[in-house]
Design a protein around this motif. Structure first.
Motif, PDB file in Angstrom:
ATOM      1  N   UNK A 188     -18.607  -0.389  -6.185  1.00  0.00           N
ATOM      2  CA  UNK A 188     -18.163   0.897  -5.614  1.00  0.00           C
ATOM      3  C   UNK A 188     -17.471   0.752  -4.311  1.00  0.00           C
ATOM      4  N   UNK A 189     -15.775   1.072  -4.736  1.00  0.00           N
ATOM      5  CA  UNK A 189     -15.132   0.983  -3.850  1.00  0.00           C
ATOM      6  C   UNK A 189     -15.596   2.167  -2.533  1.00  0.00           C
ATOM      7  N   UNK A 190     -15.104   1.679  -1.178  1.00  0.00           N
ATOM      8  CA  UNK A 190     -15.958   2.884  -0.072  1.00  0.00           C
ATOM      9  C   UNK A 190     -15.175   3.926  -0.326  1.00  0.00           C
ATOM     10  N   UNK A 191     -15.223   4.938   0.243  1.00  0.00           N
ATOM     11  CA  UNK A 191     -14.034   5.971   0.252  1.00  0.00           C
ATOM     12  C   UNK A 191     -13.203   5.315   2.033  1.00  0.00           C
ATOM     13  N   UNK A 192     -11.569   5.674   1.713  1.00  0.00           N
ATOM     14  CA  UNK A 192     -10.810   7.134   0.692  1.00  0.00           C
ATOM     15  C   UNK A 192     -10.769   6.541  -0.893  1.00  0.00           C
ATOM     16  N   UNK A 213       2.493  12.337  -2.637  1.00  0.00           N
ATOM     17  CA  UNK A 213       1.410  13.039  -2.395  1.00  0.00           C
ATOM     18  C   UNK A 213       0.922  12.596  -0.207  1.00  0.00           C
ATOM     19  N   UNK A 214       0.565  13.980  -0.253  1.00  0.00           N
ATOM     20  CA  UNK A 214       0.221  13.805   1.661  1.00  0.00           C
ATOM     21  C   UNK A 214      -0.587  12.811   1.275  1.00  0.00           C
ATOM     22  N   UNK A 215      -1.875  13.061   1.063  1.00  0.00           N
ATOM     23  CA  UNK A 215      -3.306  12.372   0.724  1.00  0.00           C
ATOM     24  C   UNK A 215      -3.396  11.084   0.756  1.00  0.00           C
ATOM     25  N   UNK A 216      -1.469  10.406   0.750  1.00  0.00           N
ATOM     26  CA  UNK A 216      -2.288   9.426   1.198  1.00  0.00           C
ATOM     27  C   UNK A 216      -1.171   8.557   2.785  1.00  0.00           C
ATOM     28  N   UNK A 217      -0.601   9.603   3.421  1.00  0.00           N
ATOM     29  CA  UNK A 217       0.028   9.414   4.607  1.00  0.00           C
ATOM     30  C   UNK A 217      -0.844   9.690   5.418  1.00  0.00           C
ATOM     31  N   UNK A 218      -2.364  11.067   5.492  1.00  0.00           N
ATOM     32  CA  UNK A 218      -3.235  11.225   6.525  1.00  0.00           C
ATOM     33  C   UNK A 218      -3.574  10.733   7.275  1.00  0.00           C
ATOM     34  N   UNK A 219      -4.257  11.351   8.639  1.00  0.00           N
ATOM     35  CA  UNK A 219      -5.221  10.312   8.792  1.00  0.00           C
ATOM     36  C   UNK A 219      -6.133  11.342   9.534  1.00  0.00           C
ATOM     37  N   UNK A 220      -7.664  10.826   9.137  1.00  0.00           N
ATOM     38  CA  UNK A 220      -7.220   9.795   7.909  1.00  0.00           C
ATOM     39  C   UNK A 220      -7.103   9.922   6.060  1.00  0.00           C
ATOM     40  N   UNK A 254       0.989  -1.559  -0.286  1.00  0.00           N
ATOM     41  CA  UNK A 254      -0.209   0.067  -0.403  1.00  0.00           C
ATOM     42  C   UNK A 254       0.759   1.062  -0.155  1.00  0.00           C
ATOM     43  N   UNK A 255       0.240   2.451  -0.639  1.00  0.00           N
ATOM     44  CA  UNK A 255       1.348   3.579  -0.559  1.00  0.00           C
ATOM     45  C   UNK A 255       2.412   3.906   0.619  1.00  0.00           C
ATOM     46  N   UNK A 256       1.919   4.600   1.637  1.00  0.00           N
ATOM     47  CA  UNK A 256       2.278   4.752   2.914  1.00  0.00           C
ATOM     48  C   UNK A 256       3.334   3.823   3.369  1.00  0.00           C
ATOM     49  N   UNK A 257       2.894   2.229   3.392  1.00  0.00           N
ATOM     50  CA  UNK A 257       4.083   1.955   3.254  1.00  0.00           C
ATOM     51  C   UNK A 257       5.246   1.699   1.793  1.00  0.00           C
ATOM     52  N   UNK A 258       4.969   1.587   0.447  1.00  0.00           N
ATOM     53  CA  UNK A 258       5.901   1.915   0.140  1.00  0.00           C
ATOM     54  C   UNK A 258       6.848   3.356  -0.241  1.00  0.00           C
ATOM     55  N   UNK A 259       6.106   4.619   0.280  1.00  0.00           N
ATOM     56  CA  UNK A 259       6.377   5.480   0.841  1.00  0.00           C
ATOM     57  C   UNK A 259       7.809   5.201   1.729  1.00  0.00           C
TER      58      UNK A 259
END
Length: 483
Positions: free
Chosen positions: A394-398, A249-256, A134-139
């Motif tokens: 349809x995948x749920x947010x995010x 992008x920060x959108x991947x790692x921010x909470x939520x 997943x993106x945060x782990x990859x970053x």
């Protein structure tokens, strides 16, 4: 003096009077000449009949302006310019390596591997290890890899945010540069503007060599606004690779988190394909030739993998043809996860044929897209597949930016490419195809986790949709060649 002024003024007045009388005829003549030229150029150079018809209609219905738009957005001189910059060296490197006939799980996959090999002119390499993240782990893994780099770091991305995600990676790149590592960063010219001020200035002021792909502040030097480098690649020490769909992008790692995505860590000979792709883009952008020789492990794992470059240059249509071949090779199941699903009629028909052959088709798109027009067009395309029996979710947010395709639990493709005209015809993309059952199982587990949180959308649900929504979606789908 007055006589001289009068002598000059009289011809000017007569010229203005003549123009005032005949300017409609002059403008009409120019418009017709330009329209005829564009029509002839379109007829010779556009493979897609719908795109050809659209450009032809535009230049005749909107004289002069239509021709100007075609010159800016419709004429592709990328391939010619790229060859001038590379001197043909990169082309020769990309053609190197004959297709290797490696035994695969089924005859259909064997045929698929041969087809993609002929398309890409790259061998299917064995001995790879591919770790989906997943993106945060990859970053975090990318930052760690940069900090451990000893020879080189090559990074290409569409968006590199000057934010909580981008600055830690930028600082790692600066540290690597200062300890003598060869660092090269390539950011798309438009993607760099998603974050202001751009991260490119931050890196440049600290000495890191950074370039923007197809970027110029002068409009006459920026005639390819619609041709973007959407690839996401990083190669460390010419031995370790990262690729996938995640921007920085920060959108991947921010909470939520506001976005979720998939990326991968790659070891093994397929890293050479990432190297070749980056080196070609870099020399195209600034003329510097990099060492693209792979020096990593030859037997890092059991995955057979190959890179697939796609773009509006010599790589035109490679990704689309690969998708069609993979769909045709399916015997049991096709799973598609994508943020933008607006396939052309040929791809749509290929998917319908797979369903009619008895292949299970699962499609998952975001419930709320970041591009409303694309979402509406997507709904119009998907409803026809739902009527044929496709399972739609349809995948749920995010917002899920993941691009993942699996076939029969044997074959996996992931990377930067979407299922829309922009990815299939206009963008420069990079995907990785992998033939490996354990990796396919891992990918399907990730898909199952998303399906558990997703909302199914049946044919009955589509039929119950308000009529005005169907009309809206159909009108949006008319723009499919441009989305």
């Amino acid at each position: 003096m007055q006589d001289m002024v009068a002598g000059i003024a009289a011809p000017v007045e007569r010229g203005l009077a003549w123009l005032n009388t005949f300017w409609p005829a002059i403008a009409a003549t120019i418009g017709v000449v330009l329209a005829v030229w564009v029509t002839l150029h379109v007829a010779q150079h556009k493979r897609d009949a719908r795109a050809a018809a659209a450009w032809t209609g535009l230049v005749w219905l909107v004289p002069v302006l239509g021709a100007a738009l075609y010159l800016m957005l419709g004429v592709n001189r990328i391939q010619r310019r790229a060859r001038q910059l590379t001197g043909g060296g990169i082309d020769a490197a990309l053609r190197a390596g004959a297709e290797q006939g490696t035994p695969l799980q089924t005859d259909q996959l064997q045929a698929l591997a041969r087809l993609v090999g002929r398309l890409t002119r790259l061998p299917l390499t064995g001995g790879n290890r591919v770790s989906l993240m997943e993106a945060p782990t990859a970053l975090a893994a990318m930052i760690e890899a940069v900090d451990q780099a000893r020879d080189s770091v090559f990074l290409a991305t569409y968006i590199f945010g000057n934010d909580a995600a981008g600055r830690p990676l930028a600082d790692a790149l600066v540290r690597a540069h200062r300890r003598g590592v060869q660092v090269r960063v390539l950011v798309d010219g438009v993607g760099a503007l998603y974050s202001l001020p751009p991260i490119t200035g931050y890196l440049r002021r600290r000495g890191v060599p950074v370039q923007r792909f197809l970027h110029s502040m002068a409009p006459w030097r920026m005639p390819y606004m619609n041709l973007r480098n959407h690839r996401k690649l990083m190669v460390v020490d010419r031995a370790l690779g990262f690729t996938g769909g995640a921007n920085i992008r920060a959108g991947y790692i921010q909470t939520p988190a506001r976005i979720q995505d998939l990326h991968a860590r790659l070891e093994g000979p397929a890293v050479a394909h990432l190297l070749l792709s980056f080196a070609a883009d870099w020399v195209f952008t600034c003329g510097e030739v990099l060492d693209d020789n792979y020096v990593g492990e030859l037997n890092a794992g059991g995955v057979q993998a190959r890179g697939i470059n796609a773009g509006p240059d010599a790589d035109f249509d490679k990704r689309r043809l690969t998708l069609m071949a993979a769909i045709g090779a399916a015997e049991r199941e096709i799973r598609i996860v994508t943020p933008y699903f607006v396939p052309d009629q040929t791809l749509l028909a290929t998917l319908q044929l797979a369903i009619l052959r008895g292949v299970r088709l699962v499609i998952m798109v975001p419930e709320k897209n970041n591009l409303r027009l694309v979402q509406w067009a997507s709904l119009h395309a998907i409803k026809w597949l739902a009527r044929e029996g496709a399972e739609v979710y349809f995948s749920a947010p995010p917002f899920d930016h993941t691009k993942l395709l699996t076939v029969d639990g044997h074959w996996v493709q992931f990377g930067s490419g979407n299922w829309d005209a922009r990815s299939l015809r206009l963008n420069f993309e990079f995907d990785l195809e992998c033939y490996d059952d354990p990796l396919a199982e891992t990918a399907n587990v990730l898909i199952d986790q998303r399906l558990d949180r997703a909302r199914p959308m049946s044919d009955a649900d589509f039929r119950a949709m308000a009529r005005w929504r169907h009309i809206r979606n159909a009108l949006a789908h008319l723009l499919e060649p441009y989305l």
